[in-house]
Design a protein around this motif. Structure first.
Motif, mmCIF file in Angstrom:
data_model
loop_
_atom_site.group_PDB
_atom_site.id
_atom_site.type_symbol
_atom_site.label_atom_id
_atom_site.label_comp_id
_atom_site.label_asym_id
_atom_site.label_seq_id
_atom_site.Cartn_x
_atom_site.Cartn_y
_atom_site.Cartn_z
ATOM 1 N N LYS A 1 -37.868 51.191 -18.318
ATOM 2 C CA LYS A 1 -38.636 52.430 -18.188
ATOM 3 C C LYS A 1 -38.802 52.861 -16.725
ATOM 4 O O LYS A 1 -39.129 54.002 -16.447
ATOM 5 C CB LYS A 1 -39.991 52.308 -18.874
ATOM 6 C CG LYS A 1 -40.937 51.310 -18.220
ATOM 7 C CD LYS A 1 -42.303 51.351 -18.895
ATOM 8 C CE LYS A 1 -43.230 50.247 -18.419
ATOM 9 N NZ LYS A 1 -43.350 50.088 -16.970
ATOM 10 N N VAL B 1 -30.312 59.083 -22.982
ATOM 11 C CA VAL B 1 -31.658 58.778 -22.468
ATOM 12 C C VAL B 1 -32.749 59.367 -23.349
ATOM 13 O O VAL B 1 -33.930 59.202 -23.052
ATOM 14 C CB VAL B 1 -31.870 59.247 -21.006
ATOM 15 C CG1 VAL B 1 -30.896 58.557 -20.062
ATOM 16 C CG2 VAL B 1 -31.790 60.766 -20.870
ATOM 17 N N GLY B 2 -32.347 60.076 -24.401
ATOM 18 C CA GLY B 2 -33.348 60.517 -25.368
ATOM 19 C C GLY B 2 -33.649 62.000 -25.383
ATOM 20 O O GLY B 2 -34.562 62.449 -26.086
ATOM 21 N N ASP C 1 -34.215 66.124 -17.203
ATOM 22 C CA ASP C 1 -35.433 65.710 -17.889
ATOM 23 C C ASP C 1 -36.109 64.605 -17.090
ATOM 24 O O ASP C 1 -35.940 63.415 -17.373
ATOM 25 C CB ASP C 1 -35.131 65.230 -19.320
ATOM 26 C CG ASP C 1 -36.417 64.994 -20.101
ATOM 27 O OD1 ASP C 1 -37.511 64.985 -19.476
ATOM 28 O OD2 ASP C 1 -36.338 64.819 -21.336
ATOM 29 N N ARG D 1 -37.858 61.655 -18.611
ATOM 30 C CA ARG D 1 -37.053 60.508 -19.049
ATOM 31 C C ARG D 1 -36.261 59.913 -17.887
ATOM 32 O O ARG D 1 -35.262 59.235 -18.079
ATOM 33 C CB ARG D 1 -36.087 60.943 -20.159
ATOM 34 C CG ARG D 1 -36.806 61.317 -21.441
ATOM 35 C CD ARG D 1 -35.824 61.616 -22.553
ATOM 36 N NE ARG D 1 -36.486 61.592 -23.841
ATOM 37 C CZ ARG D 1 -37.157 62.628 -24.347
ATOM 38 N NH1 ARG D 1 -37.241 63.761 -23.687
ATOM 39 N NH2 ARG D 1 -37.750 62.535 -25.526
#
Lengths: 325, 398
Positions: free
Chosen positions: B116, B133-134, B163, B166
């Motif tokens: 993270k 990465v989502g 982003d 993220r």
């Protein structure tokens, strides 16, 4: 009030901001151990240590880009270009990355970086080291540009620039580094975008930025002595944001304008200001807006010729008389 | 093992050795211009015989669900991009569309080893990294369509996804221009004493850009926690590696900077990517040391969709890679063999990814464009935050 030099004013501003905010770091070629090529950062390594005052390799694209990346993650890097002319080596990093990152991320990422260094000719260092890129920088939306003409403004503008959340190009002048004026101790800020009326007058507005203002003030004295002409001298201090209101108010009062700057004439700041005046104060004008710039060629080395190429008190004085004809 | 050179440094016969060089490398310079197609015989030999990525510690502990998730993410990238291609052909997406198809194992493998606190930045072929990465397909497709609901409000386009929530810092259009930024992210992490490292991705075309070398130098000089990852798909746009890059390998240039480097020959294998990138990341985490990884891969589509893709390589070359090294197929077969996947589940994952991509296209279609007022938003922080503005004067001009 203490009298300090432009150089000391810049050092005081950076030192105060380094003490105030742990995210402020000064980086550049020779800024630390060598105490700065122009001694702006003299003593700062000893006082603040190598974490805050960082010598970089001669690697402008690399370290300016690195500063942009670090700013994206919340640092406030102050990046010294030994000569502002070296900005061209880092052009992509400044104008594609720093200028555009906020926009292209839809406002998600900020870039609170200051890129500073001397941008001037007049020291016989030839065309590669004498660029005055304020209009090139200001051309780019996303970038802010300031050009202080004296020690007081240098300190107040530098502190504002470091706290600014947008990228700021801070153009200094090696000839001004040793010039002194009264500068208060401690905290004060000069906001970006606020012009300064350096001398009030009624007959002609001599508007400009940078060292040309110092020359314009002397030319204004001559105009008064020799012809009883009252010239108003307006120092823009900041190119983007631009104090359009003060420009227009001055021109509306005097009906004549001479723009003085060290840049080359094509697409210069003066060209932009002339356009704004023509758009918004045309009916007030008694004469076309005149511009005085460097003679339109790369900066010549030859010392006596370089003097002639740049704006001088005599050239400004003559140009003002021409505007008043 | 990883950071010992994995290639044996055997090159053309030594034609010049009068003892003046400190290096051990002698090259017979190629005749110029190089017009031949790349020949495979000159590639460095890879000495990873017997290596099985599945047995690597980072992979052996993977549960079934985690393996399925890796597979699913690769499928999602491919289906999303296939849907992007259709939209592009329908005229719904403007400008360029650089597809990642064929390289999915890299983005997914790398993102799966990110903690993270780790950060990631890449170039313009960024769809895979963004999904990995989502980021959501909706915001990505809407960005491609130039809609206000896009991840960059329609201001960046396909090449410029971001982003930061993220730790994904783009999405950058200029070849190699993002590498100093990635170095700066790593610098900021180290400066602030934060955990984490930055993975800075580039293509094989980037390695000849000066800014990349300057970044290598800075990262090595200041031991920054950054992993430079070269996704070597063999072609910088239409120019093969042989015709654009000197030297025995792209990663080996790191040696000049005293950096660790490695070549991941089997970049199509998501588990191999995980293993080796994981080790480099650990080196960045534990010792704040940078490294350069060259991951061999292949893109099936042109440099961008507008690229005719016929002048510099044969269809047979593409088909040969697809049939033996497709990242999805290879991993699928492996998971089928170990009964982690079933035909039924494969179909379900595929249908779900297609539906997700289709939904994103519908979402993008239905979304509004930015307004003309939006053009001047997100240029200056101060203009967007007028209550906190400290400067005065005009920032925009007519």
């Amino acid at each position: 009030m203490p009298v300090i030099t432009y150089r000391e004013a810049l050092r005081a501003a950076m030192s105060e901001e380094i003490e105030r905010d742990p995210n402020v770091v000064l980086m550049g070629e020779e800024v630390a151990q060598f105490n700065g090529a122009y001694k702006i950062s003299e003593g700062m390594l000893a006082k603040y240590g190598p974490k805050r005052i960082v010598d970089t390799p001669i690697s402008e694209a690399g370290f300016i880009g690195m500063g942009v990346g670090a700013a994206m993650l919340g640092l406030r890097p102050v990046m010294e270009l030994m000569f502002f002319s070296f900005y061209s080596v880092a052009f992509d990093q400044i104008f594609n990355n720093a200028a555009n990152i906020r926009y292209m991320s839809g406002g998600l990422i900020n870039c609170p970086i200051v890129i500073r260094g001397p941008a001037n000719g007049g020291t016989n260092v030839g065309a590669t080291h004498s660029h005055t890129p304020e209009s090139i920088a200001a051309y780019h939306p996303g970038i802010k540009v300031v050009v202080p003409s004296n020690a007081y403004d240098a300190k107040g503008l530098m502190k504002s620039a470091i706290r600014d959340n947008d990228p700021v190009m801070f153009l200094e002048n090696t000839i001004l580094y040793g010039e002194a004026c009264e500068v208060p101790d401690g905290e004060y800020l000069v906001p970006l975008g606020k012009a300064s009326v350096m001398r009030e007058g009624t007959d002609i507005s001599i508007i400009g930025h940078g060292r040309s203002i110092q020359l314009a003030l002397k030319a204004a004295d001559l105009l008064k002595q020799k012809h009883n002409i009252n010239a108003e001298v307006v120092d823009l201090r900041s190119i983007r944001p631009l104090d359009v209101e003060t420009i227009l108010n001055s021109v509306k009062k005097t009906s004549r304008c001479l723009y003085v700057e060290e840049s080359k004439p094509f697409c210069s700041v003066g060209a932009m200001v002339a356009c704004l005046i023509s758009d918004q104060a045309f009916d007030y004008l008694d004469a076309p807006v005149k511009r005085l710039t460097s003679i339109d060629a790369p900066a010549i080395y030859s010392p006596p010729l370089e003097k002639l190429q740049l704006p001088s008190v005599e050239r400004i004085y003559q140009a003002a008389l021409d505007t008043l004809k | 093992m990883l950071f010992k050179p994995q290639v044996s440094l055997v090159f053309d016969e030594v034609t010049l050795n009068n003892g003046i060089f400190a290096s051990n490398y002698y090259f017979k310079l190629k005749a110029f211009p190089v017009t031949k197609k790349p020949s495979s015989t000159k590639k460095p030999e890879v000495t990873n015989l017997g290596y099985d990525a599945r047995q690597a510690p980072i992979n052996i502990k993977l549960g079934q669900d985690e393996k399925i998730a890796l597979y699913r993410d690769m499928v999602r990238i491919r289906r999303f991009e296939e849907r992007c291609l259709r939209s592009y052909q329908q005229g719904k997406i403007g400008g360029f569309l650089h597809l990642y198809i064929g390289q999915e194992s890299i983005a997914v493998g790398c993102a799966s080893v990110m903690g993270k606190d780790d950060h990631i930045i890449t170039a313009y072929r960024d769809h895979g990294h963004a999904l990995a990465v989502g980021m959501g397909m909706n915001e990505m497709m809407a960005e491609n369509y130039g809609k206000i609901t896009g991840c960059s409000k329609g201001k960046g386009g396909s090449m410029h996804y971001f982003d930061p929530s993220r730790n994904f810092w783009g999405g950058h259009g200029i070849v190699g221009g993002q590498i100093p930024l990635g170095t700066g992210l790593a610098y900021a992490l180290k400066y602030k004493g934060l955990k984490g490292a930055c993975m800075a991705f580039m293509g094989d075309g980037s390695v000849n850009q000066g800014a990349v070398h300057e970044s290598y130098n800075l990262a090595a000089l200041w031991s920054l926690p950054v992993v430079f990852i070269i996704e070597n798909n063999g072609y910088s746009m239409g120019t093969s590696q042989e015709r654009s890059s000197a030297g025995p390998s792209l990663a080996q240039r790191a040696e000049g900077y005293g950096m660790n480097w490695a070549i991941i020959e089997d970049g199509h294998d998501v588990l191999a990517v995980r293993d080796k990138v994981g080790q480099a990341l650990k080196l960045a985490h534990d010792k704040s040391l940078p490294s350069v990884l060259e991951i061999r891969t292949y893109r099936y589509r042109g440099h961008s969709v507008a690229d005719p893709d016929t002048t510099y390589r044969d269809k047979a070359e593409i088909e040969a890679y697809k049939s033996t090294k497709d990242p999805l197929s290879v991993f699928q077969l492996s998971l089928l063999a170990e009964q982690t996947l079933t035909d039924e589940l494969i179909q379900k994952i595929d249908e779900s990814a297609r539906a997700e991509a289709e939904t994103s296209a519908q979402f993008a279609d239905a979304s509004p464009y930015p307004s003309i007022e939006d053009i001047k938003k997100d240029v200056y922080w101060e203009i967007d935050n007028p209550a906190d503005r400290k400067s005065v004067g005009a920032l925009f001009f007519d």
